[in-house]
Design a protein around this motif. Structure first.
Motif, PDB file in Angstrom:
ATOM      1  N   LYS A  44      -5.194  12.828  -4.110  1.00 20.63           N
ATOM      2  CA  LYS A  44      -5.163  13.525  -5.395  1.00 20.63           C
ATOM      3  C   LYS A  44      -5.840  14.884  -5.298  1.00 20.63           C
ATOM      4  CE  LYS A  44      -7.967  12.256  -8.692  1.00 20.63           C
ATOM      5  NZ  LYS A  44      -8.645  11.515  -9.798  1.00 20.63           N
ATOM      6  N   ASP A  45      -6.999  14.935  -4.647  1.00 18.28           N
ATOM      7  CA  ASP A  45      -7.725  16.200  -4.529  1.00 18.28           C
ATOM      8  C   ASP A  45      -6.944  17.210  -3.687  1.00 18.28           C
ATOM      9  OD1 ASP A  45      -9.708  15.128  -6.068  1.00 18.28           O
ATOM     10  OD2 ASP A  45     -11.111  14.757  -4.420  1.00 18.28           O
ATOM     11  N   ALA A  46      -6.158  16.694  -2.760  1.00 21.02           N
ATOM     12  CA  ALA A  46      -5.338  17.579  -1.916  1.00 21.02           C
ATOM     13  C   ALA A  46      -4.009  17.924  -2.575  1.00 21.02           C
ATOM     14  CB  ALA A  46      -5.095  16.920  -0.562  1.00 21.02           C
ATOM     15  N   LYS A  47      -3.784  17.400  -3.801  1.00 19.90           N
ATOM     16  CA  LYS A  47      -2.535  17.614  -4.531  1.00 19.90           C
ATOM     17  C   LYS A  47      -1.329  17.107  -3.750  1.00 19.90           C
ATOM     18  CE  LYS A  47      -4.286  21.734  -6.935  1.00 19.90           C
ATOM     19  NZ  LYS A  47      -4.039  23.148  -7.283  1.00 19.90           N
ATOM     20  N   GLU A  48      -1.533  15.969  -3.087  1.00 20.73           N
ATOM     21  CA  GLU A  48      -0.464  15.377  -2.285  1.00 20.73           C
ATOM     22  C   GLU A  48      -0.152  13.973  -2.808  1.00 20.73           C
ATOM     23  OE1 GLU A  48      -1.720  15.320   1.738  1.00 20.73           O
ATOM     24  OE2 GLU A  48      -1.698  17.515   1.976  1.00 20.73           O
ATOM     25  N   PRO A  49       1.101  13.544  -2.720  1.00 25.85           N
ATOM     26  CA  PRO A  49       1.441  12.183  -3.175  1.00 25.85           C
ATOM     27  C   PRO A  49       0.902  11.140  -2.204  1.00 25.85           C
ATOM     28  CG  PRO A  49       3.352  13.230  -2.186  1.00 25.85           C
ATOM     29  CD  PRO A  49       2.284  14.295  -2.261  1.00 25.85           C
ATOM     30  N   CYS A  50       0.519   9.990  -2.744  1.00 23.71           N
ATOM     31  CA  CYS A  50       0.079   8.907  -1.871  1.00 23.71           C
ATOM     32  C   CYS A  50       1.317   8.241  -1.271  1.00 23.71           C
ATOM     33  CB  CYS A  50      -0.775   7.908  -2.645  1.00 23.71           C
ATOM     34  SG  CYS A  50       0.169   6.673  -3.575  1.00 23.71           S
ATOM     35  N   PRO A  51       1.168   7.424  -0.223  1.00 22.56           N
ATOM     36  CA  PRO A  51       2.347   6.839   0.458  1.00 22.56           C
ATOM     37  C   PRO A  51       3.219   5.970  -0.440  1.00 22.56           C
ATOM     38  CG  PRO A  51       0.372   6.607   1.814  1.00 22.56           C
ATOM     39  CD  PRO A  51      -0.092   7.097   0.471  1.00 22.56           C
ATOM     40  N   HIS A  52       2.677   5.484  -1.568  1.00 22.06           N
ATOM     41  CA  HIS A  52       3.439   4.547  -2.399  1.00 22.06           C
ATOM     42  C   HIS A  52       4.211   5.234  -3.514  1.00 22.06           C
ATOM     43  CE1 HIS A  52      -0.379   2.671  -0.936  1.00 22.06           C
ATOM     44  NE2 HIS A  52       0.521   1.870  -0.373  1.00 22.06           N
ATOM     45  N   ARG A  53       3.970   6.532  -3.684  1.00 26.10           N
ATOM     46  CA  ARG A  53       4.572   7.248  -4.818  1.00 26.10           C
ATOM     47  C   ARG A  53       6.092   7.301  -4.714  1.00 26.10           C
ATOM     48  NH1 ARG A  53       5.394  12.500  -7.457  1.00 26.10           N
ATOM     49  NH2 ARG A  53       4.092  12.580  -9.352  1.00 26.10           N
ATOM     50  N   GLY A  54       6.596   7.292  -3.488  1.00 29.01           N
ATOM     51  CA  GLY A  54       8.040   7.423  -3.290  1.00 29.01           C
ATOM     52  C   GLY A  54       8.793   6.113  -3.254  1.00 29.01           C
ATOM     53  N   GLN A  55       8.112   5.010  -3.500  1.00 29.12           N
ATOM     54  CA  GLN A  55       8.795   3.712  -3.494  1.00 29.12           C
ATOM     55  C   GLN A  55       9.898   3.683  -4.555  1.00 29.12           C
ATOM     56  OE1 GLN A  55       4.861   1.021  -2.260  1.00 29.12           O
ATOM     57  NE2 GLN A  55       5.457   1.218  -4.387  1.00 29.12           N
ATOM     58  N   SER A  56      10.949   2.971  -4.284  1.00 23.30           N
ATOM     59  CA  SER A  56      12.050   2.876  -5.243  1.00 23.30           C
ATOM     60  C   SER A  56      11.638   2.004  -6.421  1.00 23.30           C
ATOM     61  CB  SER A  56      13.281   2.270  -4.576  1.00 23.30           C
ATOM     62  OG  SER A  56      13.045   0.892  -4.301  1.00 23.30           O
ATOM     63  N   PRO A  57      12.287   2.180  -7.566  1.00 22.42           N
ATOM     64  CA  PRO A  57      12.004   1.298  -8.700  1.00 22.42           C
ATOM     65  C   PRO A  57      12.161  -0.180  -8.365  1.00 22.42           C
ATOM     66  CG  PRO A  57      13.243   3.204  -9.443  1.00 22.42           C
ATOM     67  CD  PRO A  57      13.203   3.273  -7.942  1.00 22.42           C
ATOM     68  N   VAL A  58      13.112  -0.507  -7.517  1.00 31.60           N
ATOM     69  CA  VAL A  58      13.326  -1.913  -7.153  1.00 31.60           C
ATOM     70  C   VAL A  58      12.100  -2.474  -6.447  1.00 31.60           C
ATOM     71  CG1 VAL A  58      14.678  -3.483  -5.712  1.00 31.60           C
ATOM     72  CG2 VAL A  58      15.825  -1.680  -7.024  1.00 31.60           C
ATOM     73  N   VAL A  59      11.566  -1.714  -5.489  1.00 34.08           N
ATOM     74  CA  VAL A  59      10.366  -2.150  -4.763  1.00 34.08           C
ATOM     75  C   VAL A  59       9.172  -2.243  -5.702  1.00 34.08           C
ATOM     76  CG1 VAL A  59       8.706  -1.514  -2.963  1.00 34.08           C
ATOM     77  CG2 VAL A  59      11.168  -1.270  -2.544  1.00 34.08           C
ATOM     78  N   ASN A  60       9.026  -1.239  -6.578  1.00 33.06           N
ATOM     79  CA  ASN A  60       7.900  -1.245  -7.514  1.00 33.06           C
ATOM     80  C   ASN A  60       7.970  -2.429  -8.471  1.00 33.06           C
ATOM     81  OD1 ASN A  60       6.211   1.036  -6.871  1.00 33.06           O
ATOM     82  ND2 ASN A  60       7.909   2.358  -7.530  1.00 33.06           N
ATOM     83  N   LEU A  61       9.174  -2.798  -8.890  1.00 30.47           N
ATOM     84  CA  LEU A  61       9.320  -3.946  -9.795  1.00 30.47           C
ATOM     85  C   LEU A  61       8.943  -5.247  -9.094  1.00 30.47           C
ATOM     86  CD1 LEU A  61      12.622  -3.049 -11.689  1.00 30.47           C
ATOM     87  CD2 LEU A  61      10.323  -3.186 -12.665  1.00 30.47           C
ATOM     88  N   GLU A  62       9.261  -5.341  -7.795  1.00 30.83           N
ATOM     89  CA  GLU A  62       8.854  -6.538  -7.042  1.00 30.83           C
ATOM     90  C   GLU A  62       7.335  -6.653  -6.996  1.00 30.83           C
ATOM     91  OE1 GLU A  62      10.644  -6.148  -3.220  1.00 30.83           O
ATOM     92  OE2 GLU A  62      12.682  -6.649  -3.925  1.00 30.83           O
ATOM     93  N   HIS A  63       6.678  -5.520  -6.726  1.00 30.52           N
ATOM     94  CA  HIS A  63       5.208  -5.522  -6.691  1.00 30.52           C
ATOM     95  C   HIS A  63       4.631  -5.803  -8.081  1.00 30.52           C
ATOM     96  CE1 HIS A  63       5.123  -4.366  -2.566  1.00 30.52           C
ATOM     97  NE2 HIS A  63       5.550  -3.119  -2.747  1.00 30.52           N
ATOM     98  N   TRP A  64       5.278  -5.262  -9.088  1.00 34.10           N
ATOM     99  CA  TRP A  64       4.817  -5.484 -10.470  1.00 34.10           C
ATOM    100  C   TRP A  64       4.871  -6.972 -10.819  1.00 34.10           C
ATOM    101  CZ3 TRP A  64       2.129  -4.075 -14.437  1.00 34.10           C
ATOM    102  CH2 TRP A  64       2.453  -4.497 -15.743  1.00 34.10           C
ATOM    103  N   ASP A  65       5.952  -7.630 -10.470  1.00 27.31           N
ATOM    104  CA  ASP A  65       6.073  -9.061 -10.754  1.00 27.31           C
ATOM    105  C   ASP A  65       5.018  -9.865 -10.000  1.00 27.31           C
ATOM    106  OD1 ASP A  65       8.175  -8.800 -12.533  1.00 27.31           O
ATOM    107  OD2 ASP A  65       9.714  -8.957 -10.980  1.00 27.31           O
ATOM    108  N   LYS A  66       4.710  -9.440  -8.782  1.00 28.95           N
ATOM    109  CA  LYS A  66       3.666 -10.136  -8.011  1.00 28.95           C
ATOM    110  C   LYS A  66       2.293  -9.919  -8.645  1.00 28.95           C
ATOM    111  CE  LYS A  66       5.961 -10.207  -3.500  1.00 28.95           C
ATOM    112  NZ  LYS A  66       5.899  -9.770  -2.080  1.00 28.95           N
ATOM    113  N   MET A  67       2.069  -8.708  -9.173  1.00 24.08           N
ATOM    114  CA  MET A  67       0.807  -8.463  -9.882  1.00 24.08           C
ATOM    115  C   MET A  67       0.678  -9.412 -11.063  1.00 24.08           C
ATOM    116  SD  MET A  67       0.463  -4.275  -9.983  1.00 24.08           S
ATOM    117  CE  MET A  67      -1.029  -4.312 -11.018  1.00 24.08           C
ATOM    118  N   LEU A  68       1.721  -9.528 -11.851  1.00 22.84           N
ATOM    119  CA  LEU A  68       1.683 -10.388 -13.031  1.00 22.84           C
ATOM    120  C   LEU A  68       1.499 -11.850 -12.659  1.00 22.84           C
ATOM    121  CD1 LEU A  68       4.556  -8.836 -15.211  1.00 22.84           C
ATOM    122  CD2 LEU A  68       2.097  -8.428 -15.390  1.00 22.84           C
ATOM    123  N   ALA A  69       2.023 -12.219 -11.515  1.00 19.65           N
ATOM    124  CA  ALA A  69       1.932 -13.623 -11.071  1.00 19.65           C
ATOM    125  C   ALA A  69       0.572 -13.944 -10.468  1.00 19.65           C
ATOM    126  CB  ALA A  69       3.035 -13.927 -10.062  1.00 19.65           C
ATOM    127  N   GLY A  70      -0.269 -12.936 -10.291  1.00 15.20           N
ATOM    128  CA  GLY A  70      -1.603 -13.161  -9.731  1.00 15.20           C
ATOM    129  C   GLY A  70      -1.627 -13.205  -8.220  1.00 15.20           C
TER     130      GLY A  70
END
Length: 569
Positions: free
Chosen positions: A211-237
């Motif tokens: 953030k301080d370098a004004k650069e995206p982190c490695p996960h920023r470019g993940q596709s919505p499909v991948v992010n939704l999979e991670h989101w569901d895993k977060m909700l599932a604990g």
């Protein structure tokens, strides 16, 4: 009930005054604020008042400034004089920017990790007062989505509603954020699907470097499909605390680091204290996300928030833009610092109470509404105090004396007077005869008298007799004059009851309490005072009285002696 002809003239007067003052036809909101602030009886008729104001403004707009002046001189010359008189700086609340036909909806959104304090009271009073003036809706929303760091207190939910009602700020609706978790999840999923949010697995320090370098982190470019999979895993604990965070995409190169890809959800596995929530959820929204969604869902039209939260508004603005929403009209105000309390936090007070430093949330040394109410501060005084402070971005540093002055205006005419002797010393009056004295209950109000049986001994304050010596003369208030004949033990003799003699000889007047007395303990912010006083005080349970030469106090209990809470001088 409808608008009378007199009401219509009142509206016209304020509309014309505004037009004359600024040289142009006023906005509806400006006139509405003045009318509702000056005419409380019209507040229930806001739906009728608004159209009438607009009708009058339409007529005003057809006339010239000269005609405005002439008409105002005819129907309200005092308002012309008001415009020409140099006034003190404005106090009170300025008009809101209200569109024609708009229903004002405002909220106060506390974290229920303790009861309301003087600082939070400003938000309760000001938001509720604006809603009263514009005939809108006042909402209390409990932002209780942090079950770990700012853990809610179950009692505090009810305390807020009780204190709001006491302040004449009863909410039209009560909302608890932890009841709406599924709503937040739905919007999070939608933003992830749109590509405006992502699941980040960076450790805090690593993300800060990106953030301080004004650069995206490695996960920023993940596709919505991948992010939704991670989101569901977060909700599932499936992930541990701090392992994953949902971030809102912003401008990663924004000049303000606080606005670069901020956190919207985090994993917290501490159960929520509300039994109906408990461990049902492990993914919790951060305040900027929760508040943004709630303000939209509740139809908020106007928000007043601290100027230190301007970044929150900018962060929330990204969500509103992504979802095509209009942001509420926002006003900012500065901090309040009360000289007598310094800097404090609700969590800090809670810890001090748990450690036994204070007796509870209503300890007279605390800046909570519960403490002020127990001390005898009236809600009308608090409302006036907060309203007259107004809304401005300048930080305000004030003394409690300002609030006390408002409260004194209310309690002074209604508080009965009594004698209270703290740190008492017994005084034997050698030639005194038993008698009954009947001092007035109030020095100016016709409220009757109290009856005191006096024998040969009375009690006086150690502070009053500490410096006396044999031969000194004193006036016992409302009783008689004495000459001190012995200091140890303390004795005196009656030398008459002439007030003229007391004035001529410049006798010091002291108060006293009879032998037939009641034990009294006064709890005050500046200490605890024990002594004795008139027995009639037991009849004043829950009332504010004035202990002469001591101050106003609220009688809290009379079961085993009298316990009073100090109000103010």
């Amino acid at each position: 009930m409808t608008l009378s002809d007199e009401d219509k003239i009142t509206i016209e007067k304020f509309a014309l005054q505004n037009a004359v003052k600024y040289g142009k036809t006023p906005q509806l909101g400006a006139v509405m604020g003045r009318v509702m602030g000056s005419c409380p009886h019209l507040r229930p008729l806001a739906k009728d008042v608004g159209p009438m104001i607009q009708q009058i403004l339409d007529e005003v707009s057809k006339e010239s400034p000269e005609a405005w002046q002439s008409r105002l001189e005819a129907i309200a010359p005092e308002l012309i004089e008001e415009l020409n008189t140099k006034k003190e700086p404005d106090k009170g609340l300025k008009s809101l920017d209200v569109a024609e036909g708009e229903t004002v909806v405002m909220r106060f959104a506390p974290n229920p990790n303790g009861p309301p304090t003087l600082g939070s009271t400003r938000g309760i009073v000001v938001n509720s007062e604006y809603v009263k003036r514009y005939g809108g809706k006042f909402i209390i929303r409990f932002d209780d989505t942090d079950p770990q760091t700012k853990r809610p207190m179950l009692e505090a939910y009810d305390w807020y509603i009780e204190d709001c009602t006491w302040l004449d700020a009863k909410p039209d609706k009560v909302v608890i954020a932890s009841d709406h978790m599924e709503v937040y999840y739905d919007y999070a999923r939608k933003l992830i699907e749109m590509g405006h949010a992502y699941v980040c697995f960076c450790e805090g320090g690593d993300f800060k470097k990106f953030k301080d370098a004004k650069e995206p982190c490695p996960h920023r470019g993940q596709s919505p499909v991948v992010n939704l999979e991670h989101w569901d895993k977060m909700l599932a604990g499936d992930y541990e605390e701090k392992a994953a965070v949902v971030r809102i995409k912003t401008d990663i190169k924004h000049k303000d680091p606080a606005l670069r890809d901020y956190g919207a959800f985090r994993i917290v596995k501490t159960p929520h204290p509300r039994p109906e929530v408990g461990d049902k959820y492990v993914v919790w929204p951060l305040l900027d996300f929760e508040g943004a969604i709630e303000d939209h869902e509740l139809g908020m039209t106007h928000i007043i928030r601290g100027k230190d939260l301007m970044d929150s508004e900018k962060r929330q603005g990204y969500i509103y833009n992504y979802l095509g929403w209009d942001y509420p009209k926002t006003t900012h105000w500065g901090r309040i610092k009360m000289h007598e309390f310094g800097k404090f936090s609700t969590s800090g007070l809670r810890q001090a109470i748990e450690e036994g430093e204070y007796s509870g949330w209503d300890d007279p040394r605390l800046p909570t509404l519960r403490a002020l109410r127990r001390r005898g501060i009236k809600p009308e005084a608090i409302r006036k105090f907060m309203i007259e402070m107004g809304v401005g971005e300048t930080d305000v540093s004030i003394s409690m004396d300002t609030l006390y002055a408002e409260n004194r205006k209310i309690v002074d005419p209604i508080a009965n007077r009594y004698f209270f002797v703290w740190d008492p010393v017994e005084l034997e009056i050698e030639n005194a005869e038993a008698c009954v004295v009947e001092p007035s209950l109030h020095p100016t109000e016709e409220r009757g008298r109290r009856s005191i049986n006096v024998g040969s001994n009375v009690f006086v304050c150690n502070d009053d007799v500490g410096p006396v010596k044999e031969g000194d003369v004193l006036r016992l208030k409302d009783l008689y004059n004495i000459e001190v004949t012995s200091v140890s033990p303390l004795k005196g003799r009656c030398i008459g009851n002439s007030m003229e003699d007391a004035k001529t000889r410049k006798m010091r007047i002291i108060h006293w309490a009879p032998e037939d007395n009641v034990a009294i303990k006064v709890l005050a912010p500046h200490g605890e005072f024990t002594g004795v006083g008139e027995k009639q005080v037991v009849e004043e349970l829950n009332n504010v009285v004035q202990f002469e030469r001591f101050g106003f106090c609220r009688i809290d209990s009379v079961d085993d002696g009298v316990v009073a809470y100090f109000t103010h001088k």
